[in-house]
Design a protein around this motif. Sequence first.
Motif, PDB file in Angstrom:
ATOM      1  N   SER A   1     -15.459   3.229   4.152  1.00 27.95           N
ATOM      2  CA  SER A   1     -14.050   3.013   3.844  1.00 27.95           C
ATOM      3  C   SER A   1     -13.688   3.879   2.651  1.00 27.95           C
ATOM      4  CB  SER A   1     -13.770   1.539   3.536  1.00 27.95           C
ATOM      5  OG  SER A   1     -14.456   1.137   2.359  1.00 27.95           O
ATOM      6  N   ILE A   2     -12.381   4.098   2.461  1.00 28.71           N
ATOM      7  CA  ILE A   2     -11.921   4.914   1.349  1.00 28.71           C
ATOM      8  C   ILE A   2     -11.111   4.019   0.417  1.00 28.71           C
ATOM      9  CG2 ILE A   2     -10.529   6.916   0.676  1.00 28.71           C
ATOM     10  CD1 ILE A   2     -11.108   8.078   3.472  1.00 28.71           C
ATOM     11  N   PRO A   3     -11.669   3.674  -0.755  1.00 29.46           N
ATOM     12  CA  PRO A   3     -11.003   2.724  -1.651  1.00 29.46           C
ATOM     13  C   PRO A   3      -9.584   3.135  -2.044  1.00 29.46           C
ATOM     14  CG  PRO A   3     -13.270   3.107  -2.342  1.00 29.46           C
ATOM     15  CD  PRO A   3     -12.971   4.105  -1.270  1.00 29.46           C
ATOM     16  N   SER A   4      -9.315   4.429  -2.104  1.00 30.19           N
ATOM     17  CA  SER A   4      -7.996   4.886  -2.537  1.00 30.19           C
ATOM     18  C   SER A   4      -6.954   4.828  -1.423  1.00 30.19           C
ATOM     19  CB  SER A   4      -8.086   6.319  -3.082  1.00 30.19           C
ATOM     20  OG  SER A   4      -8.658   7.189  -2.122  1.00 30.19           O
ATOM     21  N   ALA A   5      -7.361   4.466  -0.197  1.00 32.80           N
ATOM     22  CA  ALA A   5      -6.400   4.312   0.896  1.00 32.80           C
ATOM     23  C   ALA A   5      -5.671   2.982   0.744  1.00 32.80           C
ATOM     24  CB  ALA A   5      -7.114   4.378   2.245  1.00 32.80           C
ATOM     25  N   TYR A   6      -4.353   2.994   0.954  1.00 30.75           N
ATOM     26  CA  TYR A   6      -3.534   1.795   0.794  1.00 30.75           C
ATOM     27  C   TYR A   6      -3.698   0.895   2.012  1.00 30.75           C
ATOM     28  CZ  TYR A   6       0.616  -0.917  -0.544  1.00 30.75           C
ATOM     29  OH  TYR A   6       1.483  -1.914  -0.917  1.00 30.75           O
ATOM     30  N   LYS A   7      -3.899  -0.381   1.784  1.00 30.35           N
ATOM     31  CA  LYS A   7      -4.222  -1.298   2.877  1.00 30.35           C
ATOM     32  C   LYS A   7      -3.001  -1.838   3.613  1.00 30.35           C
ATOM     33  CE  LYS A   7      -8.604  -0.967   1.898  1.00 30.35           C
ATOM     34  NZ  LYS A   7      -8.530  -0.031   0.767  1.00 30.35           N
ATOM     35  N   GLY A   8      -1.816  -1.674   3.057  1.00 28.90           N
ATOM     36  CA  GLY A   8      -0.608  -2.187   3.692  1.00 28.90           C
ATOM     37  C   GLY A   8       0.169  -1.114   4.431  1.00 28.90           C
ATOM     38  N   SER A   9       1.319  -1.519   4.984  1.00 28.14           N
ATOM     39  CA  SER A   9       2.227  -0.584   5.660  1.00 28.14           C
ATOM     40  C   SER A   9       3.392  -0.282   4.733  1.00 28.14           C
ATOM     41  CB  SER A   9       2.747  -1.172   6.969  1.00 28.14           C
ATOM     42  OG  SER A   9       3.840  -0.406   7.460  1.00 28.14           O
ATOM     43  N   ILE A  10       3.460   0.931   4.219  1.00 27.36           N
ATOM     44  CA  ILE A  10       4.526   1.285   3.286  1.00 27.36           C
ATOM     45  C   ILE A  10       5.876   1.328   3.996  1.00 27.36           C
ATOM     46  CG2 ILE A  10       4.491   3.811   3.487  1.00 27.36           C
ATOM     47  CD1 ILE A  10       4.651   1.696   0.248  1.00 27.36           C
ATOM     48  N   VAL A  11       5.882   1.622   5.295  1.00 25.51           N
ATOM     49  CA  VAL A  11       7.133   1.638   6.053  1.00 25.51           C
ATOM     50  C   VAL A  11       7.712   0.226   6.129  1.00 25.51           C
ATOM     51  CG1 VAL A  11       8.180   2.107   8.292  1.00 25.51           C
ATOM     52  CG2 VAL A  11       6.437   3.656   7.382  1.00 25.51           C
ATOM     53  N   PHE A  12       6.877  -0.760   6.458  1.00 23.04           N
ATOM     54  CA  PHE A  12       7.318  -2.155   6.520  1.00 23.04           C
ATOM     55  C   PHE A  12       7.805  -2.616   5.148  1.00 23.04           C
ATOM     56  CE2 PHE A  12       6.375  -6.671   5.923  1.00 23.04           C
ATOM     57  CZ  PHE A  12       7.086  -7.233   6.976  1.00 23.04           C
ATOM     58  N   GLU A  13       7.043  -2.306   4.118  1.00 21.88           N
ATOM     59  CA  GLU A  13       7.397  -2.764   2.777  1.00 21.88           C
ATOM     60  C   GLU A  13       8.691  -2.116   2.277  1.00 21.88           C
ATOM     61  OE1 GLU A  13       4.080  -2.413   0.128  1.00 21.88           O
ATOM     62  OE2 GLU A  13       2.685  -3.320   1.553  1.00 21.88           O
ATOM     63  N   TYR A  14       8.920  -0.872   2.659  1.00 25.29           N
ATOM     64  CA  TYR A  14      10.112  -0.161   2.193  1.00 25.29           C
ATOM     65  C   TYR A  14      11.363  -0.637   2.929  1.00 25.29           C
ATOM     66  CZ  TYR A  14      13.208   3.773   1.036  1.00 25.29           C
ATOM     67  OH  TYR A  14      14.261   4.542   0.605  1.00 25.29           O
ATOM     68  N   PHE A  15      11.304  -0.668   4.253  1.00 22.83           N
ATOM     69  CA  PHE A  15      12.499  -0.971   5.034  1.00 22.83           C
ATOM     70  C   PHE A  15      12.737  -2.473   5.215  1.00 22.83           C
ATOM     71  CE2 PHE A  15      11.596   3.404   6.456  1.00 22.83           C
ATOM     72  CZ  PHE A  15      12.842   3.971   6.232  1.00 22.83           C
ATOM     73  N   ILE A  16      11.705  -3.280   5.253  1.00 21.98           N
ATOM     74  CA  ILE A  16      11.867  -4.718   5.475  1.00 21.98           C
ATOM     75  C   ILE A  16      11.850  -5.500   4.160  1.00 21.98           C
ATOM     76  CG2 ILE A  16      11.006  -6.750   6.712  1.00 21.98           C
ATOM     77  CD1 ILE A  16      12.089  -4.453   8.493  1.00 21.98           C
ATOM     78  N   LEU A  17      10.879  -5.199   3.303  1.00 17.74           N
ATOM     79  CA  LEU A  17      10.761  -5.911   2.033  1.00 17.74           C
ATOM     80  C   LEU A  17      11.528  -5.227   0.904  1.00 17.74           C
ATOM     81  CD1 LEU A  17       6.965  -6.868   2.108  1.00 17.74           C
ATOM     82  CD2 LEU A  17       8.915  -8.151   2.989  1.00 17.74           C
ATOM     83  N   HIS A  18      12.070  -4.037   1.200  1.00 15.51           N
ATOM     84  CA  HIS A  18      12.869  -3.270   0.221  1.00 15.51           C
ATOM     85  C   HIS A  18      12.070  -2.938  -1.046  1.00 15.51           C
ATOM     86  CE1 HIS A  18      16.320  -4.010   2.764  1.00 15.51           C
ATOM     87  NE2 HIS A  18      16.054  -5.286   2.746  1.00 15.51           N
ATOM     88  N   ARG A  19      10.787  -2.664  -0.857  1.00 21.32           N
ATOM     89  CA  ARG A  19       9.946  -2.291  -1.980  1.00 21.32           C
ATOM     90  C   ARG A  19      10.219  -0.849  -2.367  1.00 21.32           C
ATOM     91  NH1 ARG A  19       3.366  -3.195  -2.504  1.00 21.32           N
ATOM     92  NH2 ARG A  19       3.213  -2.579  -4.692  1.00 21.32           N
ATOM     93  N   ARG A  20      10.384  -0.603  -3.654  1.00 26.09           N
ATOM     94  CA  ARG A  20      10.681   0.739  -4.134  1.00 26.09           C
ATOM     95  C   ARG A  20       9.673   1.251  -5.150  1.00 26.09           C
ATOM     96  NH1 ARG A  20      13.081   0.176  -0.248  1.00 26.09           N
ATOM     97  NH2 ARG A  20      15.282   0.548   0.231  1.00 26.09           N
ATOM     98  N   THR A  21       8.774   0.412  -5.600  1.00 29.37           N
ATOM     99  CA  THR A  21       7.775   0.823  -6.582  1.00 29.37           C
ATOM    100  C   THR A  21       6.389   0.386  -6.144  1.00 29.37           C
ATOM    101  OG1 THR A  21       7.975  -1.201  -7.913  1.00 29.37           O
ATOM    102  CG2 THR A  21       9.451   0.631  -8.465  1.00 29.37           C
ATOM    103  N   ILE A  22       5.397   1.100  -6.618  1.00 19.66           N
ATOM    104  CA  ILE A  22       3.997   0.767  -6.349  1.00 19.66           C
ATOM    105  C   ILE A  22       3.361   0.392  -7.666  1.00 19.66           C
ATOM    106  CG2 ILE A  22       1.769   1.655  -5.576  1.00 19.66           C
ATOM    107  CD1 ILE A  22       3.709   1.271  -3.329  1.00 19.66           C
ATOM    108  N   LYS A  23       3.049  -0.882  -7.816  1.00 19.44           N
ATOM    109  CA  LYS A  23       2.468  -1.358  -9.068  1.00 19.44           C
ATOM    110  C   LYS A  23       1.007  -1.713  -8.849  1.00 19.44           C
ATOM    111  CE  LYS A  23       6.863  -3.190 -10.794  1.00 19.44           C
ATOM    112  NZ  LYS A  23       7.612  -4.387 -11.230  1.00 19.44           N
ATOM    113  N   GLY A  24       0.199  -1.398  -9.831  1.00 15.72           N
ATOM    114  CA  GLY A  24      -1.217  -1.721  -9.754  1.00 15.72           C
ATOM    115  C   GLY A  24      -1.985  -0.876  -8.765  1.00 15.72           C
ATOM    116  N   VAL A  25      -1.440   0.285  -8.392  1.00 16.26           N
ATOM    117  CA  VAL A  25      -2.104   1.165  -7.423  1.00 16.26           C
ATOM    118  C   VAL A  25      -2.392   2.496  -8.075  1.00 16.26           C
ATOM    119  CG1 VAL A  25      -1.911   2.298  -5.192  1.00 16.26           C
ATOM    120  CG2 VAL A  25      -0.881   0.056  -5.523  1.00 16.26           C
TER     121      VAL A  25
END
Length: 307
Positions: free
Chosen positions: A283-307
Amino acid sequence: MAQVIVADNASSDGSVEYLKESWPDVEIYSFQKNYGFAEGYNIAIKRASTEFVLILNSDVEVTDGFLEPLVKYMDTNSKVAACQPKILQLTDRSRFEKAGAAGGLIDVLGYPFCRGRIMDYTETDFGQYDTEKYVFWASGACMLVRRNDFIDYGGFDADFFAHQEEIDLCFRFNARGRKVGVVPSSVVYHLGGGTLSYDNPQKTYLNFRNNLLMLYKNLKPKHLIPIAIIRFFMDYLAALVFLFKGDYANAGAVRRARWDFIKMKSRFKAKRKANLEVSIAKSIPSAYKGSIVFEYFILHRRTIKGV
């Protein structure tokens, strides 16, 4: 002592003549045709003779002393194959720039984004990403890379021509146990879209096509099949969004990218086989485990904290 090389992809704007007159000591490689970003750099880097190579776009403005922190980081981190500085906008120096920002990441479905930039949203820089960190990819706008690693790992894929070739290279670095880092104490300013504007259909085409090729080349079978199925629907959803906006050119670019990806897969089979044979990372630890598309368009996430 630094070696300065300018690789000219058959330009016709008089820039080569200007360089020869203004900086006669600079080495110029004038190509007879446009090899694209990927192969142009491959040719130039093979001719270089230094331990490290700084890949620097012509639309980047550097700052005094920006190179020293990058070299020091590489000298003290032997596992790191490449790193990048913090990249801010040239036209608004308080905001991160899309192409790299504070280090590149990739989500579970293969969509690239950055610390400081998700989709089209760029954050204001107030020091929230000012720590050195391993990331998934370093930006080709300004990347310091070990020359031997660059060559040994195959360099940029010339079939990409331009766009996401640095992410593909960093995918190979990560899969084979090497690291990629970001050094925020080094700062540069990038114009962004200087070659192709961000809404240019050709840029859309290359980004969609090359992203699919990159995933096909590098993903293990258990990940490739489900991601390929999901991406089929999501890519055509993106094309529909362009259509609803009346942007027929970009909608067609997505469709063309999908078709050309299918046509190009056969000649990428050997590359895929070669990559998987030498991949050692489970596995690659630096790969993000979530879906940024879902988080951006559905959850309206605009920042990446703790990454």
